[in-house]
Enzyme design. Structure first.
Site, short mmCIF file in Angstrom:
data_model
loop_
_atom_site.label_atom_id
_atom_site.label_comp_id
_atom_site.label_asym_id
_atom_site.label_seq_id
_atom_site.Cartn_x
_atom_site.Cartn_y
_atom_site.Cartn_z
CB VAL B 104 -0.98 0.00 1.20
CG1 VAL B 104 -1.88 -1.23 1.16
CG2 VAL B 104 -0.26 0.10 2.55
CE LYS B 105 6.10 0.58 -3.29
NZ LYS B 105 5.38 -0.62 -3.76
NE ARG B 106 -2.98 3.61 1.28
CZ ARG B 106 -3.23 3.16 0.05
NH1 ARG B 106 -2.29 3.16 -0.87
NH2 ARG B 106 -4.43 2.71 -0.29
#
Lengths: 306, 306
Positions: B104-106
């Site tokens: 998700v690379k949040r």
């Protein structure tokens, strides 16, 4: 869309964006209770409560402001029902004529960034039909992966006349940990700023680029330098109000044309009714409190900009 | 969860994660056509097609591998119906005993990262009840905002015994643009790596930390240095196969215990049936092609690690 944003800023005389970042404890009790009565203590109830809360605020402030900035994390935390509330919020704000900046801070390798760009700004091809998903007007983008992670967003902006704001110098206390690291004497955020200016050249509106930047109000000295490095870049400025940035800090973010920046306030507006200053409104009139807070913010900024 | 991941790697003898990144043109025609017949050329049909496609792959490979990594962008591009497919995929993989790494690379300012952490790894409090939304086992995190943007994820990992992989050196061609910038002679990715090692100390499993790192297979020299800087950090390695990383490049990512890394392949597995090597399977048997590609990848990596 950058032209529309600027036109709306001129018309409202308010370089202001209201951050629709609904924490559940911001939502007045009567709204949350009604949702829980109908749907139980569920993600669905949270989504419904957040949507009702947003709707009240939007109805109360939409004529005063050019844009809103829903922070998708505050919806995503409630899973699918939360994202349904995000979608309804985007749709409703656009119906009301507001420019919608999706604060999504996405960014990945090229093919993946393209999927985010299509989902948030463009469309996907399904059989013979183009379908659009979240369709915000602008989104925020994280640049850590470099040009090939940002380029797909720029490409979709050019096609769709939409825009992005790329994180350059963020408002949070530890933003300097990596962003301020000096490379040959120059901080990394300046190098990122130079890239943003370059990416933006490919994608110009009438006076500003469709590729904007995020620079926190909490670092006005850096804002001043970045304003010079990116003269045609619109700057989205978070950090005013609750995070500590003051109106006096904002001047360097603007150009001499009085444009070039738009200042976000989230808690300070949507949760105004919890501040002593607006306590007289009460939770029942939380939306009126938000309206008054927008009017006060507009005056505060106008005063500081002179 | 890092202990479970390691146990499953040992049991399957496969330090492999299958990337469930379904582009619509990967989905065999018979699956997409069936979805469109039932639901029209809609986002709902795309979501349904992607879910059916995933289910076939999962059923065919779940006994061979420890983990899957769905890339949420590929679902988010289809809006709510796409995210419903993401959710169903996470649930189904967990039912099959797989460790699920949500790619998700949040990453955001503290309070916002906390919302992402709760939504993807933890839970949210709604009235008297704790509700969990996407509940992956690990997620990927972008470090550009510094410690206060990463810390909320680490806190939830400690409480929930879940994990994160922080982007350190990504696999894409322009990752060096910012990540390789030299700060007093040391590239930024090393500085990020040092932080990851430090964040991870607070959150140790039996032999490795719950805080991992992402380092692309396409940069093995850097992988070697990062392995030394982060000895207790599990490394998620994208970039093998379609992106150009070879098995021979992978050795430096592993420790002497034979552990410490897990290698992702997406297209190379889920879209194997489109490669000449696996063309004999045909689109109808795309899942069997994926199974064979996993077996071949396992051998390829085992051969290179010796």
């Amino acid at each position: 869309m950058i032209n529309k944003l600027i036109e709306k800023i001129r018309k409202t005389n308010a370089p202001i964006v209201v951050g629709l970042d609904p924490m559940l404890d911001y939502v007045p009790g009567h709204i949350l209770d009604a949702a829980v009565r109908g749907l139980g203590e569920t993600l669905e109830a949270a989504g419904e409560a957040v949507w009702e809360y947003n709707k009240g605020i939007i109805d109360a402030v939409y004529d005063l402001i050019p844009a809103v900035k829903p922070q998708i994390a505050m919806y995503e935390q409630f899973g699918i029902p939360g994202l349904v509330a995000f979608q309804k919020t985007v749709d409703y704000c656009q119906e009301k004529g507001l420019v919608v900046i999706g604060d999504v801070k996405r960014g990945d390798i090229g093919s993946t960034s393209a999927a985010y760009a299509n989902g948030h700004l463009g469309s996907v091809q399904i059989g013979g039909r183009k379908c659009s998903a979240f369709h915000e007007d602008f989104i925020t983008v994280n640049p850590y992966l470099g040009t090939d992670g940002v380029k797909p967003f720029v490409d979709v902006c050019r096609e769709e006349k939409k825009g992005i704001f790329v994180l350059v110098k963020t408002s949070n206390p530890s933003s300097g940990e990596f962003q301020d690291q000096r490379v040959d004497g120059k901080p990394l955020y300046e190098i990122v700023g130079e890239h943003v200016a370059r990416w933006g050249e490919e994608c110009m509106g009438d006076s500003y680029s469709y590729v904007g930047a995020v620079v926190g109000a909490t670092y006005p000295e850096m804002g001043k330098v970045l304003r010079e490095i990116m003269p045609k870049t619109f700057i989205l400025v978070p950090g005013y109000g609750a995070q500590g940035g003051t109106a006096a800090d904002l001047k360097p973010y603007f150009n001499e044309d009085g444009l070039g920046a738009i200042v976000n306030s989230s808690r300070g507006i949507i949760c105004a009714y919890k501040q002593e200053k607006y306590a007289k409104f009460g939770a029942g009139n939380y939306a009126d409190a938000a309206r008054q807070a927008v009017i006060d913010m507009r005056e505060d900024i106008a005063g500081a900009l002179g």
